[in-house]
Every structure is written in structure tokens, then in C-alpha cells.
Scaffold this motif. Structure first.
Motif, PDB file in Angstrom:
ATOM      1  N   ILE A  90     -37.105  27.064  23.382  1.00 39.79           N
ATOM      2  CA  ILE A  90     -35.842  28.060  23.203  1.00 39.79           C
ATOM      3  C   ILE A  90     -34.504  26.789  23.016  1.00 39.79           C
ATOM      4  O   ILE A  90     -34.761  25.903  23.337  1.00 39.79           O
ATOM      5  N   ASN A  91     -33.608  27.496  22.367  1.00 37.77           N
ATOM      6  CA  ASN A  91     -32.375  26.776  22.084  1.00 37.77           C
ATOM      7  C   ASN A  91     -31.463  26.713  23.606  1.00 37.77           C
ATOM      8  O   ASN A  91     -30.841  25.597  23.584  1.00 37.77           O
ATOM      9  N   GLN A 109     -31.149  11.590  30.374  1.00 40.58           N
ATOM     10  CA  GLN A 109     -32.074  12.644  30.393  1.00 40.58           C
ATOM     11  C   GLN A 109     -33.276  12.057  29.442  1.00 40.58           C
ATOM     12  O   GLN A 109     -32.904  11.715  28.325  1.00 40.58           O
ATOM     13  N   GLU A 110     -34.200  12.099  29.780  1.00 41.76           N
ATOM     14  CA  GLU A 110     -35.444  11.675  28.959  1.00 41.76           C
ATOM     15  C   GLU A 110     -36.818  12.405  29.333  1.00 41.76           C
ATOM     16  O   GLU A 110     -36.957  12.808  30.316  1.00 41.76           O
ATOM     17  N   GLY A 111     -37.420  12.776  28.015  1.00 43.97           N
ATOM     18  CA  GLY A 111     -38.792  13.644  28.299  1.00 43.97           C
ATOM     19  C   GLY A 111     -38.313  15.028  28.091  1.00 43.97           C
ATOM     20  O   GLY A 111     -37.153  15.527  27.426  1.00 43.97           O
ATOM     21  N   GLU A 112     -38.991  15.973  28.690  1.00 42.66           N
ATOM     22  CA  GLU A 112     -38.875  17.158  28.602  1.00 42.66           C
ATOM     23  C   GLU A 112     -37.283  17.883  29.246  1.00 42.66           C
ATOM     24  O   GLU A 112     -37.260  17.375  30.515  1.00 42.66           O
ATOM     25  N   ASN A 126     -35.546  33.961  34.437  1.00 43.05           N
ATOM     26  CA  ASN A 126     -36.711  33.622  35.039  1.00 43.05           C
ATOM     27  C   ASN A 126     -38.006  33.026  34.382  1.00 43.05           C
ATOM     28  O   ASN A 126     -39.123  33.571  34.514  1.00 43.05           O
ATOM     29  N   VAL A 127     -37.516  32.146  33.572  1.00 47.72           N
ATOM     30  CA  VAL A 127     -38.645  31.378  32.606  1.00 47.72           C
ATOM     31  C   VAL A 127     -38.405  29.757  32.949  1.00 47.72           C
ATOM     32  O   VAL A 127     -37.238  29.439  33.538  1.00 47.72           O
ATOM     33  N   ASN A 128     -39.326  28.857  32.470  1.00 47.85           N
ATOM     34  CA  ASN A 128     -38.953  27.664  32.478  1.00 47.85           C
ATOM     35  C   ASN A 128     -39.206  27.015  31.327  1.00 47.85           C
ATOM     36  O   ASN A 128     -39.616  25.654  31.209  1.00 47.85           O
ATOM     37  N   THR A 129     -38.948  27.671  30.281  1.00 47.97           N
ATOM     38  CA  THR A 129     -39.138  27.231  28.853  1.00 47.97           C
ATOM     39  C   THR A 129     -38.265  26.034  28.579  1.00 47.97           C
ATOM     40  O   THR A 129     -37.240  26.212  28.672  1.00 47.97           O
ATOM     41  N   PRO A 130     -38.680  24.882  28.052  1.00 54.08           N
ATOM     42  CA  PRO A 130     -37.748  23.880  27.775  1.00 54.08           C
ATOM     43  C   PRO A 130     -36.882  24.157  26.534  1.00 54.08           C
ATOM     44  O   PRO A 130     -37.269  24.814  25.447  1.00 54.08           O
TER      45      PRO A 130
END
Length: 336
Positions: free
Chosen positions: A31-32, A132-135, A64-68
């Protein structure tokens, strides 16, 4: 010409290194945009001063999600803003507290200020850079710190979610991209519980020296000889107060009430005998304090009060002896 050719490779190397850093980016995630919410439930007690710490509350992801929201290249730097809203408004700066920029909770100002930090990086008006690096997923560990912006702040209730909640900050990839990253909001239920405290616990009242001739019989001195100290009270709001005083060395009677505080080690060595002290509070108490009697001090407002406690000599003995005099009493103040 030879000199210019010699330095040209260095200029090219510098430019190439700068261009490589500028293109560090985050590919789109699942998601954005995500929203972080803090539910602030705190009690404010005591005599609070502007800048005092009230409490800290963690943020949690509202969906309540953890979508990157992205997958970031090495060298990427995120921007941590305080209240940099989509309509261009910025947070109203309060001051620096604990090494972080603090802002009013509402754009127009308020009784409270806040700071936000994530993994030790504070949110700022200009946007604090954080590697910030990665997900790039939920910024777990984000904390909201609440401070008083004024002395004795009032209660604050603003328990609204979504777009109606106060907007406190944002994490962005670039200053101009409003959609990529996280928004920070909060709900507030801060209860300001009115309370008072006595700021000076020890009173010392010195009376002038006076001769025994001023006491031809039982009663007060013919010559005025009084001493006074002040009991200072600070309140966070309007309250009523009462006081109760207890003698440490016994009492003698005046007009049928135990109001004469006897002295320590009376008549021993060079100490006087047959004399004591009476206590009063001009403008607060009509009459003299009696032992273990609760007396109203009336209403005390948020500006506090400086309550005078006055002492004067009193002869209660039929036979007397001059000398030194010292007495003591304890007091209890109750607020409602």
C-alpha cells in the motif's frame, strides 16, 4: 590548459557520487500510506508548570495491518515531520524539551505540547532524516510525549478518530509526496485533577524581646509584640482549605478554649515560666487557633495564597518568671 585537465577527473567523481545518492528510493510496497494512532489517557495532578512532562503513549497502526509501504534502496533517508499536513500547514512550535522540538497539539495553540520520536529520531518542523533500508513497514516503537504548555493546564478531551483526530506528524520519502508514508494522529482524554500543595513546610516566627513589666496580670502584653511568617499554598484550580494545629508542649486556656501554646522545658534553667504564645491568621481566621480544632481558610484559587500565621505573647500564670521562650506546633491542611 594543463592545469584544468589535471583537476577535471576529480570534479567528475564528485558529481557521480552525488547523483548516486539522489536516486536512492523506495519501490512501492503493498500500500502507499498508513496511519499511526495514539490513544492518550492521562491524569494531571499537582501544581504543574509549563514544560513539565505529563506522560508518554505509544503509537499503533490504525489499520491493524503490517503491509509495507515500500522497499527501500541502501542509502535511502526518510523524513520525519511534525504536523506537515497535506494542506501545507505546519506545526506550531512551542520550544525544545528534552532535546526535541515540541509543538502545540492543536495548530491554534493549546494547554499541552507534544514531541514524537521513532527509534531515537525526533520528528521536527524541517523533517529529521532517518536512514531506511529494505522493507518499510509499520514504524513500531513510535512514541508520543506529552508536556504542559502552560501552568496548571485544563482538561483536554478530543476522542475522535480518522480525519477528525488532531494531525501530529508524518513520515515521508520526499517533502512533496503526500501519499507515500505514514500519518500520525492521536485521541486525547487528559483529566486535570485539581490539587494543592504547601510549598513551605517549616514556619519560623521570631518575636521581639519584651519585659515582664508589660504583663501586670494574666493576659496579653500592654506593648504590642508580635511575629509573623507565611504559609504558602499553590493550587492547580479553585479549592477550599482548612487547617488544624496541634501543640507539641501542652496548652493553657483563654476564654474557655485551649489557645495558649506552652513553651518547651518551661521554668527549667534560664527558661521563662507562666508565659506562652497564641496563634492567629489575620484576614483568614476570626480569633485564635485552638489546639486540635479545624478552622476554615476559605477558598484558594489557582493563583494560590500566602497565609499569614501570627504569634504573640500571653501570660497565663499567676506567678511568672522571665527568661527564654520557645515552643512548637504541628499543622495539617486539608483541601476539598
Amino acid at each position: 590548459m594543463t592545469k584544468m585537465i589535471r583537476y577535471l577527473p576529480w570534479i567528475l567523481l564528485f558529481s557521480l557520487g552525488w547523483m548516486h545518492r539522489a536516486f536512492a528510493d523506495c519501490a512501492p510496497g503493498g500500500i502507499n500510506h498508513g496511519t499511526m494512532m495514539a490513544e492518550v489517557v492521562l491524569d494531571v495532578t499537582g501544581n504543574i508548570k509549563a514544560g513539565d512532562f505529563i506522560g508518554s503513549v505509544p503509537f499503533s497502526r490504525e489499520q491493524n495491518v503490517n503491509t509495507p509501504v515500500g522497499h527501500c534502496d541502501p542509502g535511502t533517508e526518510l523524513l520525519l515531520y511534525a504536523f506537515s499536513s497535506p494542506d501545507g500547514r505546519k506545526a506550531k512550535y512551542y520550544g525544545n524539551i528534552d532535546g526535541r522540538e515540541a509543538f502545540y497539539i492543536f495548530y491554534g495553540g493549546a494547554d499541552y505540547a507534544y514531541t514524537i520520536e521513532w527509534e531515537g529520531y525526533p520528528f521536527s518542523l524541517g523533517g529529521t532524516k532517518k536512514p531506511q533500508e529494505g522493507e518499510w513497514t509499520t514504524p513500531n516503537g513510535s512514541m508520543l510525549h506529552i508536556y504542559a504548555a502552560v501552568d496548571n493546564p485544563k482538561p483536554l478531551y478530543s476522542w475522535q478518530g480518522g480525519d477528525n483526530a488532531p494531525y501530529l506528524g508524518a513520515i515521508r520519502l520526499t517533502p512533496t509526496n503526500q501519499q507515500r508514508g505514514f500519518s500520525y494522529r492521536a485521541k486525547f482524554n487528559i483529566k486535570a485533577i485539581t490539587s494543592c500543595e504547601v510549598t513551605n513546610r517549616d514556619l519560623h516566627i521570631d518575636l521581639p524581646t519584651i519585659t515582664v513589666d508589660n504583663f501586670p496580670s494574666t493576659g496579653f502584653s500592654q506593648q504590642e509584640a508580635k511575629g509573623q511568617d507565611y504559609l504558602n499554598v499553590a493550587c492547580s484550580g479553585d479549592m477550599t482549605a482548612s487547617i488544624r494545629i496541634n501543640s507539641m508542649y501542652g496548652m493553657a486556656s483563654y476564654q474557655g478554649k485551649n489557645v495558649v501554646f506552652k513553651t518547651q522545658n518551661e521554668g527549667q534553667g534560664s527558661n521563662a515560666s507562666g508565659f506562652g504564645f497564641v496563634l492567629s491568621s489575620p484576614n483568614y481566621v476570626n480569633g485564635y487557633f485552638a489546639d486540635n480544632e479545624t478552622v476554615s481558610l476559605g477558598k484558594i484559587g489557582s493563583s494560590g495564597a500566602s497565609i499569614p500565621i501570627q504569634a504573640e505573647y500571653y501570660r497565663y500564670g499567676d506567678s511568672v518568671r522571665p527568661g527564654s521562650m520557645q515552643s512548637a506546633a504541628s499543622f495539617v491542611i486539608e483541601f476539598n
